[in-house]
Write a protein that holds these residues in place. Structure first.
Motif, PDB file in Angstrom:
ATOM      1  N   GLY A   1       0.036   7.283 -14.546  1.00 41.36           N
ATOM      2  CA  GLY A   1      -0.998   6.255 -14.499  1.00 41.36           C
ATOM      3  C   GLY A   1      -0.686   5.168 -13.487  1.00 41.36           C
ATOM      4  N   TYR A   2      -1.464   4.106 -13.516  1.00 40.95           N
ATOM      5  CA  TYR A   2      -1.353   3.036 -12.517  1.00 40.95           C
ATOM      6  C   TYR A   2       0.045   2.412 -12.494  1.00 40.95           C
ATOM      7  CZ  TYR A   2      -2.059  -1.435 -10.161  1.00 40.95           C
ATOM      8  OH  TYR A   2      -1.922  -2.509  -9.318  1.00 40.95           O
ATOM      9  N   LEU A   3       0.553   1.990 -13.649  1.00 40.75           N
ATOM     10  CA  LEU A   3       1.880   1.386 -13.688  1.00 40.75           C
ATOM     11  C   LEU A   3       2.971   2.448 -13.638  1.00 40.75           C
ATOM     12  CD1 LEU A   3       3.611  -1.147 -13.874  1.00 40.75           C
ATOM     13  CD2 LEU A   3       3.375  -1.060 -16.378  1.00 40.75           C
ATOM     14  N   GLY A   4       2.760   3.557 -14.313  1.00 42.14           N
ATOM     15  CA  GLY A   4       3.760   4.621 -14.325  1.00 42.14           C
ATOM     16  C   GLY A   4       4.080   5.151 -12.941  1.00 42.14           C
ATOM     17  N   SER A   5       3.069   5.202 -12.068  1.00 40.87           N
ATOM     18  CA  SER A   5       3.265   5.716 -10.720  1.00 40.87           C
ATOM     19  C   SER A   5       4.092   4.782  -9.845  1.00 40.87           C
ATOM     20  CB  SER A   5       1.903   5.975 -10.050  1.00 40.87           C
ATOM     21  OG  SER A   5       1.185   6.946 -10.775  1.00 40.87           O
ATOM     22  N   VAL A   6       4.268   3.549 -10.302  1.00 45.09           N
ATOM     23  CA  VAL A   6       5.160   2.586  -9.635  1.00 45.09           C
ATOM     24  C   VAL A   6       6.504   2.552 -10.345  1.00 45.09           C
ATOM     25  CG1 VAL A   6       5.433   0.181  -8.890  1.00 45.09           C
ATOM     26  CG2 VAL A   6       3.158   1.213  -8.950  1.00 45.09           C
ATOM     27  N   LEU A   7       6.457   2.636 -11.673  1.00 47.66           N
ATOM     28  CA  LEU A   7       7.673   2.522 -12.476  1.00 47.66           C
ATOM     29  C   LEU A   7       8.629   3.693 -12.264  1.00 47.66           C
ATOM     30  CD1 LEU A   7       9.259   1.016 -14.681  1.00 47.66           C
ATOM     31  CD2 LEU A   7       7.943   2.300 -16.386  1.00 47.66           C
TER      32      LEU A   7
ATOM     33  N   TYR B   1      -1.755  -6.110 -10.750  1.00 49.42           N
ATOM     34  CA  TYR B   1      -2.252  -5.880  -9.391  1.00 49.42           C
ATOM     35  C   TYR B   1      -1.117  -5.308  -8.568  1.00 49.42           C
ATOM     36  CZ  TYR B   1       0.157 -10.146  -7.782  1.00 49.42           C
ATOM     37  OH  TYR B   1       1.100 -11.092  -7.467  1.00 49.42           O
ATOM     38  N   GLY B   2      -1.442  -4.825  -7.387  1.00 51.12           N
ATOM     39  CA  GLY B   2      -0.439  -4.253  -6.510  1.00 51.12           C
ATOM     40  C   GLY B   2      -0.770  -2.796  -6.204  1.00 51.12           C
TER      41      GLY B   2
ATOM     42  N   MET C   1      -4.140   4.443  -7.549  1.00 51.29           N
ATOM     43  CA  MET C   1      -4.693   3.125  -7.256  1.00 51.29           C
ATOM     44  C   MET C   1      -5.892   2.812  -8.141  1.00 51.29           C
ATOM     45  SD  MET C   1      -4.010   0.513  -5.693  1.00 51.29           S
ATOM     46  CE  MET C   1      -4.607  -1.008  -4.972  1.00 51.29           C
ATOM     47  N   ARG C   2      -5.998   1.527  -8.505  1.00 48.83           N
ATOM     48  CA  ARG C   2      -7.137   1.041  -9.273  1.00 48.83           C
ATOM     49  C   ARG C   2      -7.801  -0.113  -8.531  1.00 48.83           C
ATOM     50  NH1 ARG C   2      -5.748  -0.399 -15.363  1.00 48.83           N
ATOM     51  NH2 ARG C   2      -7.924  -1.077 -15.189  1.00 48.83           N
ATOM     52  N   TYR C   3      -9.130  -0.013  -8.405  1.00 51.68           N
ATOM     53  CA  TYR C   3      -9.910  -1.103  -7.814  1.00 51.68           C
ATOM     54  C   TYR C   3     -10.858  -1.728  -8.834  1.00 51.68           C
ATOM     55  CZ  TYR C   3      -8.128   0.188  -3.225  1.00 51.68           C
ATOM     56  OH  TYR C   3      -7.304   0.430  -2.147  1.00 51.68           O
ATOM     57  N   ASP C   4     -10.549  -1.526 -10.117  1.00 56.06           N
ATOM     58  CA  ASP C   4     -11.333  -2.171 -11.175  1.00 56.06           C
ATOM     59  C   ASP C   4     -10.544  -3.324 -11.781  1.00 56.06           C
ATOM     60  OD1 ASP C   4      -9.390  -0.733 -12.477  1.00 56.06           O
ATOM     61  OD2 ASP C   4     -10.751   0.652 -13.464  1.00 56.06           O
ATOM     62  N   ILE C   5      -9.493  -3.772 -11.090  1.00 57.37           N
ATOM     63  CA  ILE C   5      -8.739  -4.942 -11.504  1.00 57.37           C
ATOM     64  C   ILE C   5      -8.811  -5.978 -10.384  1.00 57.37           C
ATOM     65  CG2 ILE C   5      -7.227  -4.016 -13.265  1.00 57.37           C
ATOM     66  CD1 ILE C   5      -5.275  -3.156 -11.245  1.00 57.37           C
ATOM     67  N   ALA C   6      -8.847  -7.235 -10.775  1.00 63.91           N
ATOM     68  CA  ALA C   6      -9.342  -8.328  -9.929  1.00 63.91           C
ATOM     69  C   ALA C   6      -8.747  -8.408  -8.530  1.00 63.91           C
ATOM     70  CB  ALA C   6      -9.147  -9.661 -10.660  1.00 63.91           C
ATOM     71  N   ILE C   7      -7.450  -8.565  -8.414  1.00 66.33           N
ATOM     72  CA  ILE C   7      -6.863  -8.802  -7.096  1.00 66.33           C
ATOM     73  C   ILE C   7      -7.030  -7.598  -6.186  1.00 66.33           C
ATOM     74  CG2 ILE C   7      -4.671  -9.206  -5.865  1.00 66.33           C
ATOM     75  CD1 ILE C   7      -3.856 -11.076  -8.122  1.00 66.33           C
TER      76      ILE C   7
ATOM     77  N   ASN D   1     -14.486   7.124  -6.411  1.00 60.81           N
ATOM     78  CA  ASN D   1     -14.722   6.848  -7.841  1.00 60.81           C
ATOM     79  C   ASN D   1     -13.502   7.097  -8.714  1.00 60.81           C
ATOM     80  OD1 ASN D   1     -17.308   5.879  -7.669  1.00 60.81           O
ATOM     81  ND2 ASN D   1     -18.294   7.845  -8.076  1.00 60.81           N
ATOM     82  N   LYS D   2     -12.567   7.924  -8.233  1.00 63.10           N
ATOM     83  CA  LYS D   2     -11.367   8.204  -9.011  1.00 63.10           C
ATOM     84  C   LYS D   2     -10.455   6.988  -9.099  1.00 63.10           C
ATOM     85  CE  LYS D   2     -11.246  13.193  -8.240  1.00 63.10           C
ATOM     86  NZ  LYS D   2     -10.465  14.339  -7.707  1.00 63.10           N
ATOM     87  N   LYS D   3     -10.761   5.971  -8.307  1.00 59.09           N
ATOM     88  CA  LYS D   3      -9.958   4.746  -8.340  1.00 59.09           C
ATOM     89  C   LYS D   3     -10.609   3.667  -9.210  1.00 59.09           C
ATOM     90  CE  LYS D   3      -7.930   5.964  -3.935  1.00 59.09           C
ATOM     91  NZ  LYS D   3      -7.815   5.755  -2.485  1.00 59.09           N
ATOM     92  N   ILE D   4     -11.643   4.090  -9.949  1.00 65.69           N
ATOM     93  CA  ILE D   4     -12.313   3.224 -10.924  1.00 65.69           C
ATOM     94  C   ILE D   4     -12.169   3.887 -12.290  1.00 65.69           C
ATOM     95  CG2 ILE D   4     -14.475   2.130 -11.626  1.00 65.69           C
ATOM     96  CD1 ILE D   4     -13.427   1.057  -8.976  1.00 65.69           C
ATOM     97  N   THR D   5     -11.416   3.276 -13.190  1.00 64.46           N
ATOM     98  CA  THR D   5     -11.106   3.886 -14.485  1.00 64.46           C
ATOM     99  C   THR D   5     -12.355   4.266 -15.259  1.00 64.46           C
ATOM    100  OG1 THR D   5      -9.065   2.602 -14.594  1.00 64.46           O
ATOM    101  CG2 THR D   5      -9.873   3.524 -16.661  1.00 64.46           C
TER     102      THR D   5
END
Length: 326
Positions: free
Chosen positions: A11-17, A167-168, A173-179, A309-313
């Motif tokens: 997921g979004y955080l897991g792919s960084v963690l 964010y980050g 990637m997610r573009y449904d979060i503010a920053i 669209n895959k970057k929008i949950t």
């Protein structure tokens, strides 16, 4: 070497963690249904991915791990409302099943549950862990419900991290979060559309969250166990945030379209007191915030499909439900 299980590794955080912990020479097994693809693609002898729903794993599977990091949630508020029965199952009931599978293992040293500061809902005072949660959305209500389950049962050693709005850059990637969305729209549309904008938020850079998780994993004194921490690096509202971002990245001729009507009832400011426990006294939060936004900006500029669209949950879960794949 301790063996770490990361639930929701793709997921979004897991792919960084995952790469963050691998760089610290940690031995990791990731479990994910891979709704958003396989994102930890770099081969490593210290990482194994199991493509499966963790709730379907046998009890004995969990006996090999000393640390479990639980990132699994339908974490976007609109997405959590799409199918409430599904959200209740994924965000709460499956976690109870997990708890009952792992509670008897004495070798389990730490269970880290990733919750959210959205449990505070709408609160005008400066928030700390003693503040009364006022969850509004189904997502935040279930986060708080499971937190209470962990605290009341006391059969495993847990740490609850209530993260600010993340964010980050991430491979998922997610573009449904503010920053992230503001930066994308500035770069590719030369405009930002703001609904409401006066609601306050606590923001957390995804790599900062990874650093906090790493510190908890490495802690030999167990000083973070059976506690709740609010984790983030700054507070602001969306209007101020947009102006701050434009100042930091130094882009001009950007249109700001402000619609005062606001459908988001959440608004809260959170104390940095807990975040400061994980950094040196000399740590400069303002400088770190600026650098994190610049780094995110540089990464997003290179995104070749920023409107996928895959970057929008919400879009991903809507498609899955429509096609009955979930």
């Amino acid at each position: 070497m301790e063996k770490i299980l990361i639930l929701g590794s793709e997921g979004y955080l897991g792919s960084v963690l995952v790469p963050y912990l691998l760089s610290k020479n940690k031995n990791i097994v990731g479990v994910d249904k891979c709704y958003f693809g396989i994102n930890n693609t770099k081969k490593s002898k210290n990482f194994k991915l199991i493509k499966k729903d963790y709730s379907k794993l046998e009890k004995n599977f969990f006996s090999q791990f000393q640390i479990i990091i639980d990132l699994v949630n339908i974490s976007n508020d609109p997405a959590s409302e799409l199918n409430k029965k599904l959200t209740n199952r994924i965000n709460y009931y499956n976690k109870i099943k997990l708890y009952n599978k792992i509670k008897s293992y004495k070798n389990l040293k730490k269970y880290i549950y990733i919750s959210s500061c959205s449990v505070y809902g709408n609160n005008s005072s400066l928030i700390n862990e003693k503040s009364k949660p006022k969850p509004i959305s189904l997502y935040s209500k279930l986060c708080f419900k499971y937190e209470n389950y962990l605290k009341n049962k006391k059969e495993i050693k847990f740490t609850i991290l209530r993260l600010g709005t993340l964010y980050g850059w991430s491979k998922r990637m997610r573009y449904d979060i503010a920053i992230n969305k503001i930066l994308r729209d500035i770069i590719f549309l030369k405009k930002v559309e703001i609904l409401g904008g006066k609601q306050s938020r606590f923001f957390c850079y995804n790599k900062f969250a990874c650093e906090v998780i790493k510190i908890i994993i490495l802690d030999k004194k167990n000083k973070f166990l059976n506690k709740v921490y609010n984790i983030g690096i700054f507070n602001t509202n969306i209007l101020q945030l947009t102006k701050k971002i434009l100042e930091i990245i130094k882009m001009k001729n950007i249109s700001i379209l402000h619609e005062e009507h606001n459908i988001d009832r959440r608004s809260y400011k959170v104390s940095l007191s807990s975040s400061k426990k994980f950094v040196k006294k000399s740590f400069n939060f303002e400088k770190f915030v600026n650098n994190s936004i610049i780094n995110t900006f540089k990464k997003i500029k290179k995104d070749k499909s920023p409107f996928n669209n895959k970057k929008i949950t919400l879009s991903v879960y809507s498609d899955f439900l429509k096609n009955k794949k979930i």
